[in-house]
Design a protein around this motif. Sequence first.
Motif, PDB file in Angstrom:
ATOM      1  N   TRP A  57       0.831  -1.207   0.000  1.00 21.67           N
ATOM      2  CA  TRP A  57       0.000   0.000   0.000  1.00 21.67           C
ATOM      3  C   TRP A  57       0.864   1.254   0.000  1.00 21.67           C
ATOM      4  CZ3 TRP A  57      -4.092  -1.742   4.151  1.00 21.67           C
ATOM      5  CH2 TRP A  57      -5.063  -2.517   3.514  1.00 21.67           C
ATOM      6  N   THR A  58       1.967   1.216   0.738  1.00 20.40           N
ATOM      7  CA  THR A  58       2.877   2.357   0.744  1.00 20.40           C
ATOM      8  C   THR A  58       3.437   2.603  -0.642  1.00 20.40           C
ATOM      9  OG1 THR A  58       3.480   2.061   3.071  1.00 20.40           O
ATOM     10  CG2 THR A  58       5.045   3.242   1.681  1.00 20.40           C
ATOM     11  N   GLY A  59       3.869   1.541  -1.300  1.00 17.35           N
ATOM     12  CA  GLY A  59       4.382   1.695  -2.660  1.00 17.35           C
ATOM     13  C   GLY A  59       3.334   2.239  -3.604  1.00 17.35           C
ATOM     14  N   ALA A  60       2.115   1.702  -3.515  1.00 19.42           N
ATOM     15  CA  ALA A  60       1.032   2.144  -4.405  1.00 19.42           C
ATOM     16  C   ALA A  60       0.668   3.603  -4.169  1.00 19.42           C
ATOM     17  CB  ALA A  60      -0.194   1.259  -4.205  1.00 19.42           C
ATOM     18  N   SER A  61       0.840   4.075  -2.938  1.00 13.78           N
ATOM     19  CA  SER A  61       0.436   5.447  -2.615  1.00 13.78           C
ATOM     20  C   SER A  61       1.311   6.494  -3.279  1.00 13.78           C
ATOM     21  CB  SER A  61       0.472   5.662  -1.100  1.00 13.78           C
ATOM     22  OG  SER A  61       1.815   5.727  -0.622  1.00 13.78           O
ATOM     23  N   ARG A  62       2.458   6.084  -3.782  1.00 13.11           N
ATOM     24  CA  ARG A  62       3.392   7.051  -4.360  1.00 13.11           C
ATOM     25  C   ARG A  62       3.165   7.296  -5.839  1.00 13.11           C
ATOM     26  NH1 ARG A  62       5.191   9.574  -0.128  1.00 13.11           N
ATOM     27  NH2 ARG A  62       6.974  10.324  -1.332  1.00 13.11           N
TER      28      ARG A  62
ATOM     29  N   SER B 245       4.041  -0.536  -6.335  1.00  2.00           N
ATOM     30  CA  SER B 245       4.148   0.474  -7.386  1.00  2.00           C
ATOM     31  C   SER B 245       4.922  -0.081  -8.566  1.00  2.00           C
ATOM     32  CB  SER B 245       4.856   1.723  -6.834  1.00  2.00           C
ATOM     33  OG  SER B 245       4.886   2.759  -7.780  1.00  2.00           O
ATOM     34  N   ALA B 246       4.647  -1.358  -8.883  1.00  2.00           N
ATOM     35  CA  ALA B 246       5.431  -2.049  -9.897  1.00  2.00           C
ATOM     36  C   ALA B 246       5.346  -1.386 -11.269  1.00  2.00           C
ATOM     37  CB  ALA B 246       4.985  -3.510 -10.001  1.00  2.00           C
ATOM     38  N   VAL B 247       4.219  -0.734 -11.549  1.00  2.00           N
ATOM     39  CA  VAL B 247       4.083  -0.066 -12.848  1.00  2.00           C
ATOM     40  C   VAL B 247       4.932   1.190 -12.926  1.00  2.00           C
ATOM     41  CG1 VAL B 247       1.789  -0.988 -13.336  1.00  2.00           C
ATOM     42  CG2 VAL B 247       2.009   1.107 -12.000  1.00  2.00           C
ATOM     43  N   ALA B 248       5.327   1.740 -11.776  1.00  2.00           N
ATOM     44  CA  ALA B 248       6.174   2.936 -11.741  1.00  2.00           C
ATOM     45  C   ALA B 248       7.061   2.868 -10.507  1.00  2.00           C
ATOM     46  CB  ALA B 248       5.319   4.199 -11.706  1.00  2.00           C
ATOM     47  N   PRO B 249       7.982   1.908 -10.456  1.00  2.00           N
ATOM     48  CA  PRO B 249       8.752   1.666  -9.233  1.00  2.00           C
ATOM     49  C   PRO B 249       9.611   2.841  -8.790  1.00  2.00           C
ATOM     50  CG  PRO B 249       9.637   0.421 -11.093  1.00  2.00           C
ATOM     51  CD  PRO B 249       8.324   0.979 -11.529  1.00  2.00           C
ATOM     52  N   ALA B 250      10.057   3.671  -9.709  1.00  2.00           N
ATOM     53  CA  ALA B 250      10.910   4.800  -9.326  1.00  2.00           C
ATOM     54  C   ALA B 250      10.189   5.747  -8.373  1.00  2.00           C
ATOM     55  CB  ALA B 250      11.376   5.557 -10.563  1.00  2.00           C
ATOM     56  N   ALA B 251       8.861   5.798  -8.479  1.00  2.00           N
ATOM     57  CA  ALA B 251       8.095   6.703  -7.615  1.00  2.00           C
ATOM     58  C   ALA B 251       8.132   6.278  -6.155  1.00  2.00           C
ATOM     59  CB  ALA B 251       6.643   6.764  -8.104  1.00  2.00           C
ATOM     60  N   ALA B 252       8.432   5.011  -5.897  1.00  2.00           N
ATOM     61  CA  ALA B 252       8.384   4.486  -4.532  1.00  2.00           C
ATOM     62  C   ALA B 252       9.770   4.202  -3.964  1.00  2.00           C
ATOM     63  CB  ALA B 252       7.535   3.226  -4.493  1.00  2.00           C
ATOM     64  N   LEU B 253      10.805   4.749  -4.558  1.00  2.00           N
ATOM     65  CA  LEU B 253      12.161   4.454  -4.099  1.00  2.00           C
ATOM     66  C   LEU B 253      12.418   4.945  -2.672  1.00  2.00           C
ATOM     67  CD1 LEU B 253      14.329   5.116  -7.288  1.00  2.00           C
ATOM     68  CD2 LEU B 253      13.761   2.918  -6.248  1.00  2.00           C
ATOM     69  N   ALA B 254      11.891   6.126  -2.332  1.00  2.00           N
ATOM     70  CA  ALA B 254      12.147   6.661  -0.981  1.00  2.00           C
ATOM     71  C   ALA B 254      11.517   5.788   0.105  1.00  2.00           C
ATOM     72  CB  ALA B 254      11.646   8.103  -0.882  1.00  2.00           C
TER      73      ALA B 254
ATOM     74  N   ILE C 152      16.982   5.371  12.994  1.00  2.00           N
ATOM     75  CA  ILE C 152      17.078   6.827  12.803  1.00  2.00           C
ATOM     76  C   ILE C 152      17.093   7.164  11.317  1.00  2.00           C
ATOM     77  CG2 ILE C 152      18.569   8.830  13.147  1.00  2.00           C
ATOM     78  CD1 ILE C 152      19.444   7.486  15.814  1.00  2.00           C
ATOM     79  N   ALA C 153      17.852   6.394  10.543  1.00  2.00           N
ATOM     80  CA  ALA C 153      17.945   6.655   9.111  1.00  2.00           C
ATOM     81  C   ALA C 153      16.604   6.427   8.421  1.00  2.00           C
ATOM     82  CB  ALA C 153      19.011   5.750   8.493  1.00  2.00           C
ATOM     83  N   ALA C 154      15.887   5.380   8.821  1.00  2.00           N
ATOM     84  CA  ALA C 154      14.585   5.091   8.207  1.00  2.00           C
ATOM     85  C   ALA C 154      13.610   6.237   8.435  1.00  2.00           C
ATOM     86  CB  ALA C 154      14.015   3.794   8.783  1.00  2.00           C
ATOM     87  N   GLY C 155      13.587   6.755   9.658  1.00  2.00           N
ATOM     88  CA  GLY C 155      12.713   7.888   9.946  1.00  2.00           C
ATOM     89  C   GLY C 155      13.164   9.158   9.260  1.00  2.00           C
ATOM     90  N   SER C 156      14.467   9.334   9.131  1.00  2.00           N
ATOM     91  CA  SER C 156      15.004  10.545   8.500  1.00  2.00           C
ATOM     92  C   SER C 156      14.668  10.611   7.016  1.00  2.00           C
ATOM     93  CB  SER C 156      16.521  10.597   8.693  1.00  2.00           C
ATOM     94  OG  SER C 156      16.857  10.676  10.063  1.00  2.00           O
ATOM     95  N   VAL C 157      14.681   9.457   6.348  1.00  2.00           N
ATOM     96  CA  VAL C 157      14.306   9.425   4.933  1.00  2.00           C
ATOM     97  C   VAL C 157      12.876   9.911   4.769  1.00  2.00           C
ATOM     98  CG1 VAL C 157      13.875   7.918   2.947  1.00  2.00           C
ATOM     99  CG2 VAL C 157      15.951   7.615   4.310  1.00  2.00           C
ATOM    100  N   LEU C 158      12.000   9.476   5.653  1.00  2.00           N
ATOM    101  CA  LEU C 158      10.596   9.910   5.584  1.00  2.00           C
ATOM    102  C   LEU C 158      10.481  11.406   5.846  1.00  2.00           C
ATOM    103  CD1 LEU C 158       7.382   8.259   6.652  1.00  2.00           C
ATOM    104  CD2 LEU C 158       7.900  10.472   7.663  1.00  2.00           C
ATOM    105  N   LEU C 159      11.139  11.878   6.893  1.00  2.00           N
ATOM    106  CA  LEU C 159      11.024  13.295   7.233  1.00  2.00           C
ATOM    107  C   LEU C 159      11.561  14.179   6.113  1.00  2.00           C
ATOM    108  CD1 LEU C 159      12.049  13.172  10.999  1.00  2.00           C
ATOM    109  CD2 LEU C 159       9.765  13.583  10.067  1.00  2.00           C
TER     110      LEU C 159
END
Length: 289
Positions: free
Chosen positions: A27-32, A147-156, A192-199
């Motif tokens: 769902w996270t991937g699809a949301s992007r 987000s398999a149809v547009a995987p680059a959108a879900a890289l973050a 910390i890194a995982a949260g920082s990527v999101l922020l």
Amino acid sequence: MTSSSLVRDLAELVRLPAALTVPGDAWTGASRSAAASGTSLMPVGSVLLYWSGMALNDWADRDLDAVERPERVIPSGRVAPEQALLAAGLLAACGVAVTAAVGGRAALRVSVPLAALVAAYDVVAKDSAAGPFVMASTRGLDVLLGSAVAPAAALAPAASVALHTLGVTVLSRGEVHGADPVSTTAALAATIAAGSVLLASVSRSGRGSDRLVAVAAVVGYGIAVGGPQRRAHASPDAATVRRATGSGIVGLTFLQAAWLAAAGRTGRAAVVAGAGLVLPRLARRMSPT
């Protein structure tokens, strides 16, 4: 053996409660990506692949578990090794088939490597230095599957979930004999890194209200995952490490919810976070690790 006891044993084999942490990936991937809006059922394939990995894990670890965890279903004799291997194969095949039905060839380009990496981790890589990185890549690919149809959108978000998984996997190696300071520090750094990527991602996009919900969710993630990891760093005995590992598994849902909220998918964010609140209760009946 009764049919009900067999069902329970198989549920324990695949770590049934832990599957609640899986739908949030896809769902996270699809949301992007708007192009991924038709893949809302992709989590079904993800869950089947996850269960396959859990079954194969216990098959691969059956001799070690006979010494270290004799209560598990294979060494205790409740599930035969052949049954576990068959279950792993059937679940993997069904998982790939579902992803193809939902996402077509684009999904297969992600789900087939994902299934292969899951198997490679369990059978070859788990005890190697590459093991945590292989496991992290499986969860990152699971996000990209949405987000398999547009995987680059879900890289973050894929990178964020992969970093989280890397830390939890490194820490989990101390569940039986305790951890060392390098492992506990690495786990904290990955969180910390995982949260920082999101922020960093949230600061550049999204509505103000969505950003606030996302930040609140990632703060919850830091408390749920980072707190137990700090305690494991201070006291790296096996019991404390097991608790921190379990918290890391549960806490992933809050990271997923934060990404979903940042994308304006507050309904799904609430469902995913709710799963994280329910999982500890289920874990008291059946271990997710």
